[in-house]
Design an enzyme around this catalytic site. Sequence first.
Site, mmCIF file in Angstrom:
data_model
loop_
_atom_site.group_PDB
_atom_site.id
_atom_site.type_symbol
_atom_site.label_atom_id
_atom_site.label_comp_id
_atom_site.label_asym_id
_atom_site.label_seq_id
_atom_site.Cartn_x
_atom_site.Cartn_y
_atom_site.Cartn_z
ATOM 1 N N CYS A 9 32.302 -130.213 -26.795
ATOM 2 C CA CYS A 9 31.491 -130.978 -25.994
ATOM 3 C C CYS A 9 30.016 -130.650 -26.033
ATOM 4 C CB CYS A 9 32.172 -131.707 -24.770
ATOM 5 S SG CYS A 9 31.831 -130.584 -23.545
ATOM 6 N N CYS A 83 30.850 -135.047 -28.739
ATOM 7 C CA CYS A 83 29.759 -134.235 -29.263
ATOM 8 C C CYS A 83 29.107 -135.066 -30.414
ATOM 9 C CB CYS A 83 30.212 -132.980 -29.465
ATOM 10 S SG CYS A 83 31.204 -132.420 -31.121
ATOM 11 N N CYS A 87 28.779 -131.327 -34.163
ATOM 12 C CA CYS A 87 29.700 -130.216 -34.438
ATOM 13 C C CYS A 87 29.874 -130.109 -36.057
ATOM 14 C CB CYS A 87 31.320 -130.842 -34.061
ATOM 15 S SG CYS A 87 32.492 -129.694 -34.134
#
Length: 135
Positions: A9, A83, A87
Site C-alpha cells: 500500500c 497503491c 507498484c
Amino acid sequence: MTPEVLFVCVHNAGRSQMAAALLDHHAGGRVIVRSAGSAPADTINPAVRQVMAEIGIDLSREQPKLLTTDAVQASDVVITMGCGDACPVFPGKRYLDWQVPDPAGKSADEVRPIRDEIDARVRALLARLVPEPTV
C-alpha cells in the site's frame, strides 16, 4: 516450494501491515510474507496496532518499509491495497488488487471492520495458496 506473498500500500502503515501480520499468523510458517509501501510512513498507525493487539498480534516492533523491485521479484503473489500505479509490474507474477478502506485517521472502532475484512481475505488466500491436507 514455499509461496511468497507481498502486500503493498502507499504508506505501509495500516492495510498492508495488517494483511502481512494476519497471513503470517494464520500460515504458521507455510508462506513467506512481506509488506511494503511506495511512500512509507514513519510509524504504523496507532489504531492499527491497537486492533491487532486485541486479537493477539503484536505490531509494536514493525516499521513501514519501502517497496523495492527485489521484493516484488521475489514474490509469487503481489497484493496491492490502494497503491495505484506505484507498484512495479513484472511478467509471471500474480497480482491481486484488494479494495479495502484506508484506516488512516480512523478510530479503533472504525478500523476493526477493516481488520476483519482483511482477515477474511487473508484466510481465503491462504486456503488457495496452501490447501489443507485432506485426511
